[in-house]
Every structure is written in C-alpha cells, then in structure tokens.
Design a protein around this motif. Sequence first.
Motif, PDB file in Angstrom:
ATOM      1  N   ARG A  47       0.835  -1.204   0.000  1.00 21.01           N
ATOM      2  CA  ARG A  47       0.000   0.000   0.000  1.00 21.01           C
ATOM      3  C   ARG A  47       0.865   1.247   0.000  1.00 21.01           C
ATOM      4  N   LYS A  48       0.320   2.301  -0.584  1.00 24.28           N
ATOM      5  CA  LYS A  48       0.962   3.606  -0.517  1.00 24.28           C
ATOM      6  C   LYS A  48       0.290   4.362   0.625  1.00 24.28           C
ATOM      7  N   VAL A  49       1.100   4.801   1.572  1.00 29.61           N
ATOM      8  CA  VAL A  49       0.578   5.444   2.773  1.00 29.61           C
ATOM      9  C   VAL A  49       1.318   6.762   2.974  1.00 29.61           C
ATOM     10  N   SER A  50       0.589   7.814   3.344  1.00 26.36           N
ATOM     11  CA  SER A  50       1.258   9.095   3.586  1.00 26.36           C
ATOM     12  C   SER A  50       2.046   9.028   4.896  1.00 26.36           C
ATOM     13  N   VAL A  51       3.089   9.823   4.957  1.00 26.41           N
ATOM     14  CA  VAL A  51       3.897   9.886   6.176  1.00 26.41           C
ATOM     15  C   VAL A  51       3.017  10.343   7.338  1.00 26.41           C
ATOM     16  N   TRP A  52       2.089  11.261   7.060  1.00 24.02           N
ATOM     17  CA  TRP A  52       1.153  11.750   8.089  1.00 24.02           C
ATOM     18  C   TRP A  52       0.346  10.587   8.662  1.00 24.02           C
ATOM     19  N   ASP A  53      -0.212   9.747   7.774  1.00 22.31           N
ATOM     20  CA  ASP A  53      -1.020   8.611   8.234  1.00 22.31           C
ATOM     21  C   ASP A  53      -0.177   7.608   9.026  1.00 22.31           C
ATOM     22  N   LEU A  54       1.060   7.403   8.593  1.00 21.98           N
ATOM     23  CA  LEU A  54       1.947   6.497   9.339  1.00 21.98           C
ATOM     24  C   LEU A  54       2.244   7.056  10.723  1.00 21.98           C
ATOM     25  N   LEU A  55       2.495   8.367  10.786  1.00 23.73           N
ATOM     26  CA  LEU A  55       2.763   9.003  12.082  1.00 23.73           C
ATOM     27  C   LEU A  55       1.591   8.832  13.037  1.00 23.73           C
ATOM     28  N   HIS A  56       0.378   8.821  12.500  1.00 24.92           N
ATOM     29  CA  HIS A  56      -0.818   8.728  13.337  1.00 24.92           C
ATOM     30  C   HIS A  56      -1.407   7.316  13.372  1.00 24.92           C
ATOM     31  N   SER A  57      -0.593   6.337  12.948  1.00 26.51           N
ATOM     32  CA  SER A  57      -1.057   4.949  12.978  1.00 26.51           C
ATOM     33  C   SER A  57      -0.784   4.343  14.352  1.00 26.51           C
ATOM     34  N   LYS A  58      -1.308   3.146  14.542  1.00 30.77           N
ATOM     35  CA  LYS A  58      -1.136   2.428  15.812  1.00 30.77           C
ATOM     36  C   LYS A  58       0.319   2.054  16.072  1.00 30.77           C
ATOM     37  N   TYR A  59       1.145   2.137  15.043  1.00 29.37           N
ATOM     38  CA  TYR A  59       2.535   1.715  15.172  1.00 29.37           C
ATOM     39  C   TYR A  59       3.427   2.748  15.857  1.00 29.37           C
ATOM     40  N   ILE A  60       3.034   4.005  15.811  1.00 28.27           N
ATOM     41  CA  ILE A  60       3.875   5.078  16.342  1.00 28.27           C
ATOM     42  C   ILE A  60       3.338   5.530  17.689  1.00 28.27           C
ATOM     43  N   PRO A  61       4.073   5.269  18.762  1.00 28.56           N
ATOM     44  CA  PRO A  61       3.623   5.716  20.084  1.00 28.56           C
ATOM     45  C   PRO A  61       3.501   7.246  20.137  1.00 28.56           C
ATOM     46  N   GLU A  62       2.582   7.708  20.947  1.00 30.10           N
ATOM     47  CA  GLU A  62       2.297   9.141  21.091  1.00 30.10           C
ATOM     48  C   GLU A  62       3.570   9.959  21.343  1.00 30.10           C
ATOM     49  N   GLU A  63       4.426   9.481  22.233  1.00 31.99           N
ATOM     50  CA  GLU A  63       5.635  10.222  22.574  1.00 31.99           C
ATOM     51  C   GLU A  63       6.534  10.381  21.347  1.00 31.99           C
ATOM     52  N   ASN A  64       6.700   9.302  20.580  1.00 33.82           N
ATOM     53  CA  ASN A  64       7.530   9.350  19.377  1.00 33.82           C
ATOM     54  C   ASN A  64       6.942  10.309  18.354  1.00 33.82           C
ATOM     55  N   ARG A  65       5.624  10.241  18.166  1.00 29.98           N
ATOM     56  CA  ARG A  65       4.953  11.102  17.201  1.00 29.98           C
ATOM     57  C   ARG A  65       5.192  12.571  17.542  1.00 29.98           C
ATOM     58  N   LYS A  66       4.977  12.917  18.806  1.00 33.38           N
ATOM     59  CA  LYS A  66       5.154  14.309  19.233  1.00 33.38           C
ATOM     60  C   LYS A  66       6.592  14.762  19.017  1.00 33.38           C
ATOM     61  N   GLU A  67       7.545  13.904  19.373  1.00 31.09           N
ATOM     62  CA  GLU A  67       8.954  14.259  19.222  1.00 31.09           C
ATOM     63  C   GLU A  67       9.318  14.464  17.753  1.00 31.09           C
ATOM     64  N   LEU A  68       8.887  13.547  16.898  1.00 24.34           N
ATOM     65  CA  LEU A  68       9.180  13.667  15.468  1.00 24.34           C
ATOM     66  C   LEU A  68       8.562  14.931  14.879  1.00 24.34           C
ATOM     67  N   LEU A  69       7.310  15.208  15.238  1.00 26.29           N
ATOM     68  CA  LEU A  69       6.648  16.405  14.721  1.00 26.29           C
ATOM     69  C   LEU A  69       7.345  17.681  15.195  1.00 26.29           C
ATOM     70  N   GLU A  70       7.744  17.702  16.455  1.00 24.48           N
ATOM     71  CA  GLU A  70       8.437  18.886  16.989  1.00 24.48           C
ATOM     72  C   GLU A  70       9.766  19.108  16.272  1.00 24.48           C
ATOM     73  N   LEU A  71      10.536  18.033  16.081  1.00 18.35           N
ATOM     74  CA  LEU A  71      11.834  18.147  15.417  1.00 18.35           C
ATOM     75  C   LEU A  71      11.671  18.561  13.957  1.00 18.35           C
ATOM     76  N   PHE A  72      10.639  18.034  13.286  1.00 15.83           N
ATOM     77  CA  PHE A  72      10.386  18.386  11.890  1.00 15.83           C
ATOM     78  C   PHE A  72       9.963  19.849  11.776  1.00 15.83           C
ATOM     79  N   GLN A  73       9.051  20.276  12.638  1.00 22.17           N
ATOM     80  CA  GLN A  73       8.584  21.665  12.617  1.00 22.17           C
ATOM     81  C   GLN A  73       9.721  22.641  12.903  1.00 22.17           C
ATOM     82  N   ALA A  74      10.648  22.243  13.768  1.00 24.02           N
ATOM     83  CA  ALA A  74      11.772  23.102  14.143  1.00 24.02           C
ATOM     84  C   ALA A  74      12.872  23.104  13.080  1.00 24.02           C
ATOM     85  N   GLY A  75      12.734  22.252  12.068  1.00 31.00           N
ATOM     86  CA  GLY A  75      13.738  22.188  11.014  1.00 31.00           C
ATOM     87  C   GLY A  75      14.946  21.338  11.366  1.00 31.00           C
TER      88      GLY A  75
END
Length: 110
Positions: A47-75
């Motif tokens: 399947r083709k899955v967006s990175v956004w959907d993967l980040l919000h899937s059951k596979y990514i724990p909440e803490e990891n998701r928040k950390e990845l999003l913060e680091l990405f937003q901060a550049g």
Amino acid sequence: LISVKSSSKDTLPAGGEKHGDSSREEPWETALRSTVVDMEAGELQGRKVSVWDLLHSKYIPEENRKELLELFQAGELTLEQVETVVRAIVTKAEAARAKQVTNASGSRAE
C-alpha cells in the motif's frame, strides 16, 4: 498485537488535528500528508501510505509522534529523515508482531 500507551492528556480529535478547521493546514503538515511511501510490512504491505497517516497509525507511540513532529517543525529533521524513521518504526513493529504471532501459534500446537 501492538498496544500503544496513550496519555490521559491526549485531547486531540481523531486524525490528530489540533483545530476544527482542517482546511488551513500548516506547510509542514501539508508536506507530511502529501509525501507517500510504499510500505513493505504487515497489513500495510503493498500500500501507498502518507507519512502523516503512518505518524498517526497504531505503530507510532504518542511520545515518538510528538517528538518527530516537533523536530520536523523546528527544522531539525528533514522530511526524508522523518520518513525513514517512521518506516523503520513501522517495519520493526510489524516484525515484532509477526514474531509474536508465530511464537503464540507455535506454542499452542498440540
């Protein structure tokens, strides 16, 4: 199955949107939603899955998701780095799940 611990502070609506107005996406969010990857693991295989959907899937724990999003937003992480990390987490989680299923079915055989 993989269980993800969720915080009682998790007040985001389904889909992870912070605001009810999803028509006004941030550029970083648009980039994550529009970047699609081919998955080669478990239920996502082929399947083709967006990175956004993967980040919000059951596979990514909440803490990891928040950390990845913060680091990405901060550049501090590029889109490619986020994609690589997310794919690795999903692949590792699927491999662990497959091993659990194999071990569980093997131990039940009589």
